[in-house]
Write a protein that holds these residues in place. Structure first.
Motif, PDB file in Angstrom:
ATOM      1  N   SER A   1       0.841  -1.190   0.000  1.00  0.00           N
ATOM      2  CA  SER A   1       0.000   0.000   0.000  1.00  0.00           C
ATOM      3  C   SER A   1       0.883   1.249   0.000  1.00  0.00           C
ATOM      4  O   SER A   1       2.083   1.170   0.286  1.00  0.00           O
ATOM      5  N   PRO A   2       0.293   2.405  -0.282  1.00  0.00           N
ATOM      6  CA  PRO A   2       1.068   3.650  -0.218  1.00  0.00           C
ATOM      7  C   PRO A   2       1.708   3.874   1.160  1.00  0.00           C
ATOM      8  O   PRO A   2       2.789   4.457   1.247  1.00  0.00           O
ATOM      9  N   SER A   3       1.083   3.394   2.225  1.00  0.00           N
ATOM     10  CA  SER A   3       1.672   3.580   3.549  1.00  0.00           C
ATOM     11  C   SER A   3       2.987   2.806   3.698  1.00  0.00           C
ATOM     12  O   SER A   3       3.889   3.259   4.401  1.00  0.00           O
ATOM     13  N   HIS A   4       3.125   1.668   3.019  1.00  0.00           N
ATOM     14  CA  HIS A   4       4.391   0.927   3.056  1.00  0.00           C
ATOM     15  C   HIS A   4       5.497   1.728   2.380  1.00  0.00           C
ATOM     16  O   HIS A   4       6.631   1.753   2.853  1.00  0.00           O
ATOM     17  N   MET A   5       5.153   2.388   1.255  1.00  0.00           N
ATOM     18  CA  MET A   5       6.150   3.218   0.562  1.00  0.00           C
ATOM     19  C   MET A   5       6.517   4.423   1.420  1.00  0.00           C
ATOM     20  O   MET A   5       7.689   4.785   1.527  1.00  0.00           O
ATOM     21  N   GLY A   6       5.508   5.044   2.041  1.00  0.00           N
ATOM     22  CA  GLY A   6       5.764   6.182   2.913  1.00  0.00           C
ATOM     23  C   GLY A   6       6.654   5.818   4.087  1.00  0.00           C
ATOM     24  O   GLY A   6       7.558   6.570   4.456  1.00  0.00           O
ATOM     25  N   GLN A   7       6.418   4.649   4.659  1.00  0.00           N
ATOM     26  CA  GLN A   7       7.245   4.166   5.762  1.00  0.00           C
ATOM     27  C   GLN A   7       8.700   4.045   5.321  1.00  0.00           C
ATOM     28  O   GLN A   7       9.613   4.529   5.993  1.00  0.00           O
TER      29      GLN A   7
ATOM     30  N   LYS B   1       9.035  -2.846  -4.651  1.00  0.00           N
ATOM     31  CA  LYS B   1       9.140  -1.452  -5.080  1.00  0.00           C
ATOM     32  C   LYS B   1      10.524  -0.965  -4.695  1.00  0.00           C
ATOM     33  O   LYS B   1      11.006  -1.216  -3.590  1.00  0.00           O
TER      34      LYS B   1
ATOM     35  N   LEU C   1      12.695   2.411  -4.087  1.00  0.00           N
ATOM     36  CA  LEU C   1      12.520   3.823  -3.778  1.00  0.00           C
ATOM     37  C   LEU C   1      13.869   4.500  -3.657  1.00  0.00           C
ATOM     38  O   LEU C   1      14.824   3.893  -3.157  1.00  0.00           O
TER      39      LEU C   1
END
Length: 123
Positions: free
Chosen positions: A87-93, A119, A121
Motif C-alpha cells: 500500500s502507499p503507507s508501506h512506501m511512505g514508511q 518497489k 525507492l
C-alpha cells in the motif's frame, strides 16, 4: 539499460529475494522470509545487517529510533512485508526510514503474494 547495469546492489538483493520466494512460496510470517533472505544474501557474499536502529531527530533533538528490517552493504534499506498487497503507507514508511537514516535507496519486498512484489525507492 537493465537493472544490473544501473544498480548492481539492488539487483543482487532482488535476485536473492526471488530465490527465497521461489523456494518458500507465500504464506509464512515476515520473520521467516527475513531469515531466509539473510541466508540467501550471505550465500551470495552480500554484506547485510539485520534490525539496524536509526535515530529520528526533530529540531536538533533525538525523539526516537526506528529499526530497519535489513540494511544491505550499509547502502540499501530493505523492508519486508508478508501482506496481501503493498500500500502507499508501506512506501511512505520506507521513504521516512530513508530520510531518518541518511541512506538513498530502499526496497520494499512483499512475500505475501504468489509472486514476489517489490518497489524500489530512492531519495
Amino acid at each position: 539499460m537493465n537493472t544490473d547495469e544501473r544498480d548492481p546492489l539492488t539487483a543482487a538483493v532482488l535476485a536473492a529475494a526471488f530465490e527465497v520466494s521461489n523456494q518458500l512460496g507465500h504464506g509464512f510470517l515476515e520473520a521467516v522470509y527475513q531469515r531466509a533472505l539473510l541466508r540467501e544474501l550471505a550465500l551470495r557474499d552480500v554484506a547485510v545487517e539485520r534490525e539496524v536502529a536509526f535515530k529520528i531527530r526533530y529540531k536538533d533533538a533525538e525523539i526516537g529510533t526506528y529499526v530497519a528490517d535489513l540494511v544491505v552493504d550499509r547502502r540499501v534499506i530493505v523492508e519486508l512485508k508478508a501482506v496481501e498487497a503493498l500500500s502507499p503507507s508501506h512506501m511512505g514508511q520506507c521513504l521516512n526510514y530513508l530520510r531518518a537514516s541518511g541512506l538513498r535507496v530502499g526496497l520494499v519486498l512483499n512475500f505475501g503474494r504468489p509472486k514476489l512484489e517489490f518497489k524500489r525507492l530512492a531519495l
